[in-house]
Each structure stands twice: as C-alpha cells, then as structure tokens.
Design a protein around this motif. Structure first.
Motif, mmCIF file in Angstrom:
data_model
loop_
_atom_site.group_PDB
_atom_site.id
_atom_site.type_symbol
_atom_site.label_atom_id
_atom_site.label_comp_id
_atom_site.label_asym_id
_atom_site.label_seq_id
_atom_site.Cartn_x
_atom_site.Cartn_y
_atom_site.Cartn_z
ATOM 1 N N ASN A 38 -5.250 -3.322 -1.730
ATOM 2 C CA ASN A 38 -3.793 -3.316 -1.900
ATOM 3 C C ASN A 38 -3.365 -4.021 -3.176
ATOM 4 O O ASN A 38 -4.131 -4.740 -3.817
ATOM 5 C CB ASN A 38 -3.125 -3.998 -0.700
ATOM 6 C CG ASN A 38 -3.608 -5.418 -0.498
ATOM 7 O OD1 ASN A 38 -4.696 -5.629 0.046
ATOM 8 N ND2 ASN A 38 -2.821 -6.401 -0.938
ATOM 9 N N LEU B 232 0.833 -1.190 0.000
ATOM 10 C CA LEU B 232 0.000 0.000 0.000
ATOM 11 C C LEU B 232 0.872 1.246 0.000
ATOM 12 O O LEU B 232 2.026 1.204 0.455
ATOM 13 C CB LEU B 232 -0.919 0.020 1.229
ATOM 14 C CG LEU B 232 -2.153 -0.893 1.183
ATOM 15 C CD1 LEU B 232 -2.842 -0.919 2.532
ATOM 16 C CD2 LEU B 232 -3.117 -0.441 0.095
ATOM 17 N N PHE C 265 -0.293 -5.577 7.857
ATOM 18 C CA PHE C 265 -0.426 -4.162 7.511
ATOM 19 C C PHE C 265 -0.704 -3.321 8.755
ATOM 20 O O PHE C 265 -0.105 -2.254 8.940
ATOM 21 C CB PHE C 265 -1.558 -3.966 6.505
ATOM 22 C CG PHE C 265 -1.148 -4.059 5.064
ATOM 23 C CD1 PHE C 265 0.086 -3.609 4.623
ATOM 24 C CD2 PHE C 265 -2.017 -4.576 4.123
ATOM 25 C CE1 PHE C 265 0.463 -3.686 3.291
ATOM 26 C CE2 PHE C 265 -1.660 -4.655 2.786
ATOM 27 C CZ PHE C 265 -0.425 -4.210 2.366
ATOM 28 N N THR D 214 -4.405 -6.494 -8.124
ATOM 29 C CA THR D 214 -4.740 -5.401 -7.217
ATOM 30 C C THR D 214 -6.248 -5.316 -6.996
ATOM 31 O O THR D 214 -6.806 -4.231 -6.807
ATOM 32 C CB THR D 214 -4.172 -4.050 -7.692
ATOM 33 O OG1 THR D 214 -4.372 -3.059 -6.680
ATOM 34 C CG2 THR D 214 -4.772 -3.605 -9.003
ATOM 35 N N ARG E 9 -3.969 8.276 -0.357
ATOM 36 C CA ARG E 9 -3.427 6.910 -0.396
ATOM 37 C C ARG E 9 -3.717 6.244 -1.724
ATOM 38 O O ARG E 9 -4.446 6.768 -2.571
ATOM 39 C CB ARG E 9 -3.951 6.075 0.773
ATOM 40 C CG ARG E 9 -5.429 5.715 0.797
ATOM 41 C CD ARG E 9 -6.339 6.771 1.390
ATOM 42 N NE ARG E 9 -5.869 7.327 2.640
ATOM 43 C CZ ARG E 9 -6.208 6.863 3.852
ATOM 44 N NH1 ARG E 9 -7.042 5.841 3.963
ATOM 45 N NH2 ARG E 9 -5.751 7.436 4.938
ATOM 46 N N TYR E 10 -3.145 5.061 -1.907
ATOM 47 C CA TYR E 10 -3.292 4.294 -3.148
ATOM 48 C C TYR E 10 -4.756 4.017 -3.449
ATOM 49 O O TYR E 10 -5.526 3.635 -2.562
ATOM 50 C CB TYR E 10 -2.520 2.983 -3.051
ATOM 51 C CG TYR E 10 -2.730 2.059 -4.236
ATOM 52 C CD1 TYR E 10 -2.249 2.393 -5.494
ATOM 53 C CD2 TYR E 10 -3.409 0.860 -4.080
ATOM 54 C CE1 TYR E 10 -2.447 1.557 -6.581
ATOM 55 C CE2 TYR E 10 -3.600 0.003 -5.155
ATOM 56 C CZ TYR E 10 -3.115 0.359 -6.413
ATOM 57 O OH TYR E 10 -3.324 -0.482 -7.490
#
Length: 236
Positions: free
Chosen positions: A141, A38, A124, A90, A48-49
């Motif tokens: 993720n 991530l 995580f 993903t 964030r992603y």
C-alpha cells in the motif's frame, strides 16, 4: 460545484468509489499522520494497485507531485497533481496487530473504546469485507505523509520530522477507482505513545487533463499509461 469533506479519526478506516475525473485531497490535520491507501478497479476487483510497477516505471523510490499510481494492468488509477509534503512511502506496507501490541500494548475496542490500538492490516480488512475482498487481496500500500529514508547499509527508518500540520496531497482519478484507506501508524513508527493523528478528506471535481499536464509529461512511461487508459475507456 460538487464538494464533500470528512475526516478519518485516529485508527479509523474509510472507503469510496471515486469516479473518473474526480479529485481527492488528503490533509494531515495534526501533523505527523499516516494515511494508508489501496486501489481496486470496482468493475474488476482483480485489478489493483501495483507498487513495484508504480516505482520502477517512473524511476523513483518515493511518491510526489507528477507521479502516477498504476494498476497491475498497466493503467493509471490516479495522478498526484498537488503535493506540499514532497515524499510519500509505498514500500513498507502496513502495521500489524503483533507490531502494535509490542510497541504500544494490546488494546481492543470492546474494552478500551476510542483509546484502543488499531493496526493498518486489520483496518484494511474491515473495509475489504464490504466489497467481498479478504486477506489474499492485500497488496503493498501507499503510506501518505510518511517519509522513509535509508542509511549507508540500506536500513530503512521513518524520518523523525515526517510531516507538518495541514500538509496536503491531491489525487486526480483517471479511471473509476475503489479507494480503501486507514489512519493507522506506519509500520516503522517508533513513537513513545500510540500515534493519534487525524486525516482530513476533501472530494471534488478535477480540472480536465491538458497537454502540458505535469503527470502526463513526467516520463515516457506515463504517456503510455495514459494511452492505456484511453484504450480502456474507448467508446465509453
């Protein structure tokens, strides 16, 4: 030239702030490994992603060379500049404690030490705690080295020959990025024994972006993404 190497052990986790212009290469040391990842903006952890935007703007279901990895602000965290595996997931997210316990039996570090069974979600969270992040900050993720396929009915499964030993993928960072990783099983993994595969990490400096760059020219959306990055770094 700056260079650093390390390795994430079986079920391990790792994090680091990667600077703009640096490069991270992941290596599937043993073959058939999985590397969950991530991204967060270390200057604003709310950015964030974003897996859906990453896929839809590049018209793909998988990640491979030429793809960019987007934030939820339309900026590019990193670009996939080299890849000899060719297919990375993903969409499937993380393994969880209940899944791991059902598949391979519950084990904990206090009792089983290095033979314990860690899961991606909790791995995580352990890294998140170092940066003031927690469960609400979890996002979909990336699972490097895991190929997810569909059948005629749309059911997902993990390809039986997922990777080969020493396969690698290299990322060039287009902005300062907090990278959070684990080496835990893919949620669709159905191996008879708990997967025990290591992930190698190599850090270095990336070559500068050029006009003929494969990621920049992959699609019009990527060119817009790089423009968003240029505006973000304007005056810096």
């Amino acid at each position: 030239m700056q260079h650093y190497e390390t390795e994430i052990p079986v079920g391990g986790h790792w994090s680091l702030e990667m600077k703009r212009g640096t490069q991270l290469t992941l290596r599937d040391v043993d073959g058939n490994g999985n590397a969950g990842m991530l991204f967060f903006n270390p200057r604003n952890l709310l950015e964030r992603y974003n897996a859906p935007d990453t896929l839809k703007c590049q018209h793909t279901f998988k990640l491979s060379k030429g793809h960019c990895l987007y934030s939820d602000m339309g900026r590019i965290f990193a670009s996939v500049i080299e890849d000899d595996h060719g297919w990375h997931d993903t969409v499937c997210g993380n393994s969880h404690a209940a899944h791991v316990a059902e598949q391979w039996g519950a084990r904990n570090y206090q009792r089983d030490r290095n033979q314990w069974h860690q899961n991606g979600y909790d791995a995580f969270l352990t890294e998140f705690s170092k940066y003031g992040l927690s469960a609400p900050d979890m996002a979909a993720n990336i699972n490097w080295f895991s190929k997810v396929i569909t059948d005629a009915d749309g059911n997902l499964s993990l390809g039986s020959k997922r990777s080969g030993a020493a396969k690698s993928v290299s990322l060039r960072f287009e902005m300062d990025t907090l990278v959070v990783m684990h080496a835990c099983p893919h949620p669709l993994c159905s191996d008879e024994a708990y997967p025990r595969y290591r992930i190698g990490i190599e850090l270095g400096l990336a070559s500068p972006l050029t006009d003929d760059d494969v990621c920049l020219n992959h699609c019009d959306e990527n060119r817009r993404g790089f423009k968003n990055n240029a505006l973000y770094h304007f005056g810096g």
